[in-house]
Design a protein around this motif. Structure first.
Motif, PDB file in Angstrom:
ATOM      1  N   GLU A   1     129.117 110.977  30.705  1.00  0.00           N
ATOM      2  CA  GLU A   1     128.958 109.892  29.738  1.00  0.00           C
ATOM      3  C   GLU A   1     128.586 110.513  28.393  1.00  0.00           C
ATOM      4  OE1 GLU A   1     129.192 107.057  27.795  1.00  0.00           O
ATOM      5  OE2 GLU A   1     128.981 106.067  29.755  1.00  0.00           O
TER       6      GLU A   1
ATOM      7  N   THR B   1     123.508 107.087  28.570  1.00  0.00           N
ATOM      8  CA  THR B   1     123.142 108.210  29.429  1.00  0.00           C
ATOM      9  C   THR B   1     121.679 108.144  29.822  1.00  0.00           C
ATOM     10  OG1 THR B   1     124.821 109.657  28.465  1.00  0.00           O
ATOM     11  CG2 THR B   1     122.963 110.721  29.550  1.00  0.00           C
TER      12      THR B   1
ATOM     13  N   SER C   1     132.574 107.792  33.017  1.00  0.00           N
ATOM     14  CA  SER C   1     132.811 106.699  32.077  1.00  0.00           C
ATOM     15  C   SER C   1     134.287 106.670  31.714  1.00  0.00           C
ATOM     16  CB  SER C   1     131.971 106.888  30.819  1.00  0.00           C
ATOM     17  OG  SER C   1     132.334 105.927  29.839  1.00  0.00           O
TER      18      SER C   1
END
Length: 458
Positions: free
Chosen positions: A162, A168, A205
């Protein structure tokens, strides 16, 4: 991919509707109107995946799921909860019960079919391992399914991919309470770390800046070193098409933003548990394979493997006109060791003897315990003179230092007699070469032991 789908719902019209949809997609369909009937079907091995309604009289779907996931014989069957309940707490309760997914009515057919195919594909990957692991019971290995079903899914190694610091921080904070979490914002470096590390799960992600997260998911699923790591996608509601595509290419699960903390923990735990379940089955299969070909006391190959492998080595040697030699080793006065010091000491001597023989041979040589205190070494591309030199090296290494016994509290001298033979042009099988090596070791014993005797020339 065809599969047997078990539909569990107490409302017959719901059952018929789902049955028609799945049959049109060429799935086999089995039905149950209550939890007990569903449990019985799964225990008989008649379902590859379960679509389970929550609200049923008697035993609700949560309890059915919990029982399926707690039994060693059914824990591997994917369960999708299908219900009108749409609150996060309801979804979490299903995931905590062990469900692999939670779909809300009215069902989106495309999402349903994608999820079923994805879970069936994952199950098919473990079915062969399960069958082989179950066969290992005959070799005396503890029940592998029972051990695998006890896995908690906690203390996993998680790689979070991410690139938004605020996201995060939030995800890492939630996961770190139960797992070891590493963060990598760069997808290229994430792939390198996944290959080099021992991660249980990778969260990717789909919104990485300047990079397609699905590409990373695909790479993780295609590389040999990362193929068994579970992959979870994280995306927005509008990423639905990409998420379905991710399931098709092998991603295991997904989370929709905003990500609920409890759902995150439940889904990660499920994936870690599944990955370790498969690992335990794979380890059990590996152990059973080793037991089939290895001598458990010495770690050398056993007689069964030696017979089959030696025949192949002999045929290759004859076909290519290459030299092949054999040593037959017999520990001197081994019965005296057992009688004087006990069988435990005898076992210690055999293990150390095997280690010393291994230290004097090459990786391409076949070293096997033929039985008792006898060991055979088959040496490809080795002349009779070279084999004699190897035998002398082994004899000297055995004699040069006493063998520790009784956990190093005592040490005793040990020697070995060795017979050497090589393949002759007129040999039709390895048995003739072994007979000459056997005769030579008997001559070594008769000549005073602790010596190497070469078989008589033709």
């Amino acid at each position: 991919m065809s599969a047997r789908v078990l539909i569990v719902d107490d409302i017959i019209t719901n059952v018929k509707l789902l049955e028609a949809k799945l049959s049109a997609e060429y799935f086999g369909v089995v039905t149950a109107l209550n939890g007990l009937e569903a449990l019985a079907i799964c225990e008989r091995g008649e379902a590859d995946i379960v679509l389970l309604d929550v609200m049923m009289p008697g035993m609700n779907g949560f309890e059915v799921c919990r029982r399926l996931k707690s039994e060693a014989t059914t824990a591997h069957i994917p369960v999708v909860m299908v219900t009108a309940l749409d609150q996060p707490s309801d979804r979490l309760q299903g995931l905590d019960a062990g469900a692999d997914d939670f779909l809300t009515k009215p069902l989106d057919d495309t999402a349903l079919f994608a999820r079923v195919r994805s879970l069936v594909r994952l199950k098919s990957m473990t079915d062969e391992l399960r069958n082989r692991a179950l066969a290992s019971r005959r070799l005396g290995i503890a029940d592998p399914l029972a051990a695998a079903a006890l896995e908690t899914g906690l203390n996993g190694r998680i790689l979070l991919v991410e690139d938004r610091p605020s996201v995060t921080e939030r995800l890492q904070s939630a996961l770190s309470a139960f797992h070891s979490v590493e963060v990598e914002p760069d997808p290229h470096q994430a792939l390198v770390r996944a290959v080099e590390g021992e991660f249980d799960s990778v969260l990717v992600s789909l919104d990485l800046k300047g990079h397609d997260g699905l590409r990373l998911c695909s790479q993780l699923r295609s590389l040999e070193r990362t193929r068994n790591i579970s992959v979870l996608m994280m995306g927005e509601t509008e990423d639905r098409a990409r998420i379905l595509r991710g399931l098709e290419i092998g991603a295991h699960d997904f989370l929709i933003r905003p990500i609920d903390r409890n759902e995150l923990l439940a889904r990660v735990r499920t994936q870690v548990r599944r990955k370790r379940f498969t690992e335990k089955l794979r380890d059990s299969v590996q152990s059973s394979m080793e037991m089939a070909v290895m001598d458990q006391l010495t770690g050398l190959h056993n007689r069964r493997f030696m017979d089959s492998r030696m025949a192949v080595m002999f045929d290759e040697s004859a076909l290519r006109a290459r030299s092949l030699a054999m040593l037959v080793l017999d520990v001197d006065h081994f019965k005296v060791v057992n009688d004087s010091w006990g069988h435990d000491a005898g076992d210690e001597v055999l293990r150390e003897f095997a280690d010393r023989v291994r230290a004097c041979t090459r990786g391409i040589d076949l070293v096997a315990r033929m039985g008792g205190e006898e060991v055979v070494v088959v040496l490809p591309d080795t002349t009779l003179d070279a084999a004699y030199a190897v035998a002398e090296r082994i004899r000297e290494r055995v004699e040069m230092e006493p063998f520790a016994i009784h956990n190093n509290s005592n040490a005793i001298p040990v020697t070995v007699s060795i017979g050497v033979a090589s393949r002759r042009a007129g040999d039709v099988s390895s048995a003739e070469m072994m007979k000459r090596a056997d005769d030579a070791v008997y001559r070594a014993k008769a000549s005073g032991r602790n010596r190497v005797i070469v078989a008589n020339a033709a």
